[in-house]
Every structure is written in structure tokens, then in C-alpha cells.
Scaffold this active site. Structure first.
Site, PDB file in Angstrom:
ATOM      1  N   ARG A 142       6.528 -30.951 -82.036  1.00 48.48           N
ATOM      2  CA  ARG A 142       5.992 -32.277 -81.757  1.00 48.48           C
ATOM      3  C   ARG A 142       7.094 -33.199 -81.247  1.00 48.48           C
ATOM      4  O   ARG A 142       6.897 -34.010 -80.345  1.00 48.48           O
ATOM      5  CB  ARG A 142       5.340 -32.901 -83.004  1.00 48.48           C
TER       6      ARG A 142
ATOM      7  N   TYR B  69      -6.405 -50.015 -63.324  1.00 52.85           N
ATOM      8  CA  TYR B  69      -7.127 -48.809 -63.735  1.00 52.85           C
ATOM      9  C   TYR B  69      -8.005 -49.132 -64.949  1.00 52.85           C
ATOM     10  O   TYR B  69      -7.572 -49.785 -65.898  1.00 52.85           O
ATOM     11  CB  TYR B  69      -6.129 -47.699 -64.062  1.00 52.85           C
TER      12      TYR B  69
ATOM     13  N   ASP C  37       3.257 -48.948 -63.444  1.00 54.85           N
ATOM     14  CA  ASP C  37       2.454 -47.741 -63.297  1.00 54.85           C
ATOM     15  C   ASP C  37       2.610 -47.280 -61.855  1.00 54.85           C
ATOM     16  O   ASP C  37       2.083 -47.889 -60.930  1.00 54.85           O
ATOM     17  CB  ASP C  37       0.990 -48.060 -63.629  1.00 54.85           C
TER      18      ASP C  37
ATOM     19  N   LYS D  83      -1.990 -36.622 -62.064  1.00 48.62           N
ATOM     20  CA  LYS D  83      -2.315 -36.869 -60.668  1.00 48.62           C
ATOM     21  C   LYS D  83      -1.311 -36.172 -59.739  1.00 48.62           C
ATOM     22  O   LYS D  83      -1.237 -34.961 -59.713  1.00 48.62           O
ATOM     23  CB  LYS D  83      -2.372 -38.378 -60.430  1.00 48.62           C
TER      24      LYS D  83
END
Length: 379
Positions: free
Chosen positions: A46, A98, A170, A195
């Protein structure tokens, strides 16, 4: 290293145990320790994993940053940045955003006493008007999703630095191939790695890149403590995708330019949003801070109601009607009913996100096939 070389080699060395050129998929949750605390730099996956560590180093190199953190989604990365804040803090962000970012801002973090200002950022001076002693973060997208607004990163960075406020960008729509916000003064760069960075529509992942060591320590603590970290297989897939990022982005840009010019004069198209046009708002800024204009295009259909927009969206044969963007295949998206459905109608329509707007993610297929598909779908 130049960009293409970094995309292929940064953060990756031949495997010391076998000499393997490709970074292995370290499919393990835990690691052997000689004595408690005496380990080889890895304790529990993790917190860190060798495959993910190689990816994070590569991502940092592509954004000209010192540090990279990979998350299990772009929203996981966004969530980590917002967890730097405290009740009473304020955030200045854009009015074209977004839908997932808008949703986490308004439906999650506003419940914890954080105030968000959604403003027009196409004029950087507007940002300064909303900064006060409670402002801790400015969050911008450029180009924005879905109307391709261009925000002057360097101008906003000048304002945030003067006010000791963090600036997060972003950079998903541009990718590091087209734009590097760290070089323009950003403190944090966020990507939906799903993306363009992954590029093949087979991974969901996010990332943060930054330079400040203390900020990195704070974000790494959140990253490890809250656990929104990706597994080694997904990390391997993105490492593989990054090796062709520069080649893919060239093709996205070339196809995007031809399709934008085709759509600009199409009788069924009312408005077109693509930053490569000289009459696109802030085109001069886009030309200054981007290396090319990308493959993201939005259009509104002339005189179309919602039913007609649905009909057109469902008529494509090469473009696929789907959420997401940035893969090698071309996608068509209806933001109002898909990616931006969480934004109230009145708010999204203020910036042009109307029922008849479609967003295109132009892929790398043969351009003639894409143009033929647009011709038959639009009629």
C-alpha cells in the site's frame, strides 16, 4: 533526456536479479525483512511497490518534477490534495470543470467546512479578487473540460505565489507532452492517468507530480494512510503506455487539427471549441504555454434538441459513444448526460455546456475513416 527518451527510460533500470529490460510486475503485498525495520526499502505494497515506484519516477520526469505519486484514480489524486485543507479554508477554482471534480468539491469537501469559489479564470486577474486570508488552494484545468477554456498558468502562479497559496493544475487534457505546468509555476500537477498517459483505455489511475520536499512528505502520508494507491499490474500497463506517449500525442494532434478544421465549417455545427483556432478565446496563451493543441474538440449541433443530439451521438461507427478520453480509439461523449451530469443545469449552461454539446476525443485511427464517420453521423 528529451521527452521521448524520458518516456521510454526514466525511472527504469534493467532488473538487478535477471537483467530484464522491462520493469517486472512485483505482484506482492509484503516484503521480507532481515530484522524488524531492516528491509530493502519496501515493507508493504500500500505504501510502495517497485513497479509503482518506477512508474512514479517516470511520471515525475515527464513533468520536470522531483516527485511523483500514483493513485488508484484521478479522483483519488484529487482527494489527496483536498485533504491538505482544514475546515474554514477556501479554494478558488474554475467555472468550467470536470464533473467529477465539481462533485467531490461540492458534495464531499464542502460538507467539511471548505468553501469553493467557481469563477471565470480566462482572465487571470479574476483569481486575485477571490483570494483572502482563508484561501489555501487554487485549482485550475487548462484546457478545460469540455469547453476548452485556456487559463494562463504563469499569470495565475504569479498571483498564488504572491499570496502564499498552493496552485494545483489538472493537466489531463494537455498531457505532459503538450504542457508542463511545473515549469510555469504550479506547485502540484494532477493527471487522470486513465486518459492520455495510459492511452489504451485499459487502466484507471491518477497521479500527482511536485517539487517541494515538505509538500511531498505531507501528500505521501495521505497517500499511504488513506490507501488510494494502484496495484503493480496497472502500474506496469501505464509504464508500457508511456513508452509511446510522444508518438501517440503527435498523431492525436495531427488528426485533431484536421477534424477541427472539417467541423469548423460544417453546416450542422453551431459552435466549435478547439484552442488551435486563432479566434478561440486565449489562443495566444495556448500558443505560448502549449506545444500543440491536442485532440480534444467540443461542438454544439445547430438547432438540435436533446433527442436529435442523442440520435447523432448514437450514429457513429468508428467513434465510440463512451465516457473518458485520451485512448488510441476515438470517442464521442455527451457531457450533459455523462461526464458532467452532476453539475446543475443552470451552472453548466452558463459556460456553454448545453444539451446539444458533444465532446470528441480524437484517436489515432486513419484520418479518412474518422472524417467519413463524421460525415455520415452528422448527415
Amino acid at each position: 533526456m528529451k521527452f521521448g527518451t524520458k518516456a521510454i527510460h526514466a525511472g527504469q533500470e534493467p532488473d538487478p536479479s535477471t537483467g530484464a529490460i522491462m520493469t517486472p510486475i512485483y505482484q506482492t503485498s509484503t516484503y521480507w525483512q532481515k530484522t524488524p525495520g531492516d528491509n530493502k526499502g519496501f515493507e508493504y505494497s500500500r505504501g510502495t511497490n517497485p513497479t509503482r515506484k518506477a512508474l512514479e519516477s517516470c511520471l515525475a520526469a515527464l513533468e520536470n518534477a522531483r516527485h511523483g505519486l500514483a493513485f488508484s484514480s484521478g479522483m483519488g489524486a484529487t482527494d489527496a490534495v483536498l485533504k491538505l485543507l482544514s475546515p474554514g479554508d477556501e479554494v478558488v477554482t474554475g467555472n468550467d470543470l470536470y464533473g467529477g471534480s465539481y462533485r467531490i468539491f461540492t458534495k464531499v469537501f464542502s460538507n467539511y467546512g471548505i468553501k469553493f469559489h467557481f469563477i471565470d479564470m480566462t482572465n487571470a486577474d479574476n483569481v486575485g479578487q477571490y483570494i483572502n486570508e482563508k484561501t489555501k488552494l487554487v485549482w485550475i484545468e487548462t484546457p478545460t473540460n469540455p469547453t476548452m477554456q485556456i487559463v494562463d498558468i504563469a499569470a495565475v502562479a504569479k498571483i498564488t505565489k504572491a499570496n502564499n497559496v498552493l496552485l494545483a493544475v489538472d493537466n489531463t487534457f494537455a498531457s505532459p507532452y503538450l504542457q508542463n505546468p511545473m515549469d510555469l509555476g504550479a506547485d502540484i500537477v494532477m493527471h487522470s492517468v486513465t486518459k492520455y498517459l495510459g492511452g489504451h483505455s485499459d487502466v484507471v489511475m491518477g497521479a500527482l507530480m511536485l517539487n517541494d520536499d515538505e509538500l511531498y512528505k505531507r501528500l505521501w502520508f495521505i497517500y499511504n494512510a488513506c490507501g488510494a494507491t494502484p496495484g503493480p499490474m496497472d502500474s506496469f500497463l501505464v509504464l508500457r503506455g508511456l513508452k509511446t506517449l510522444h508518438l501517440r500525442m503527435k498523431a492525436h494532434c495531427e488528426n485533431g487539427k484536421q477534424i477541427a478544421n472539417f467541423l469548423k465549417n460544417h453546416p450542422k455545427v453551431d459552435k466549435i471549441y478547439w484552442p488551435g483556432f486563432e479566434d478561440h478565446p486565449n489562443h495566444d496563451i495556448a500558443r505560448k504555454q502549449m506545444r500543440d493543441f491536442g485532440g480534444m474538440i467540443s461542438i454544439t449541433l445547430k438547432g438540435a434538441d436533446l433527442d436529435e443530439t442523442y440520435r447523432v451521438a448514437g450514429s457513429f461507427r468508428v467513434f465510440s459513444l463512451a465516457e473518458s478520453l485520451g485512448g488510441v480509439e476515438s470517442l464521442i461523449n455527451h457531457p450533459v448526460s455523462m461526464t458532467h451530469g452532476s453539475i446543475p443545469k443552470a451552472e453548466r449552461e452558463k459556460v456553454g455546456v448545453t444539451d446539444n454539446l458533444l465532446r470528441l476525443s480524437v484517436g489515432v485511427e486513419d484520418i479518412e475513416d474518422l472524417l467519413d464517420d463524421l460525415k455520415q453521423a452528422l448527415g
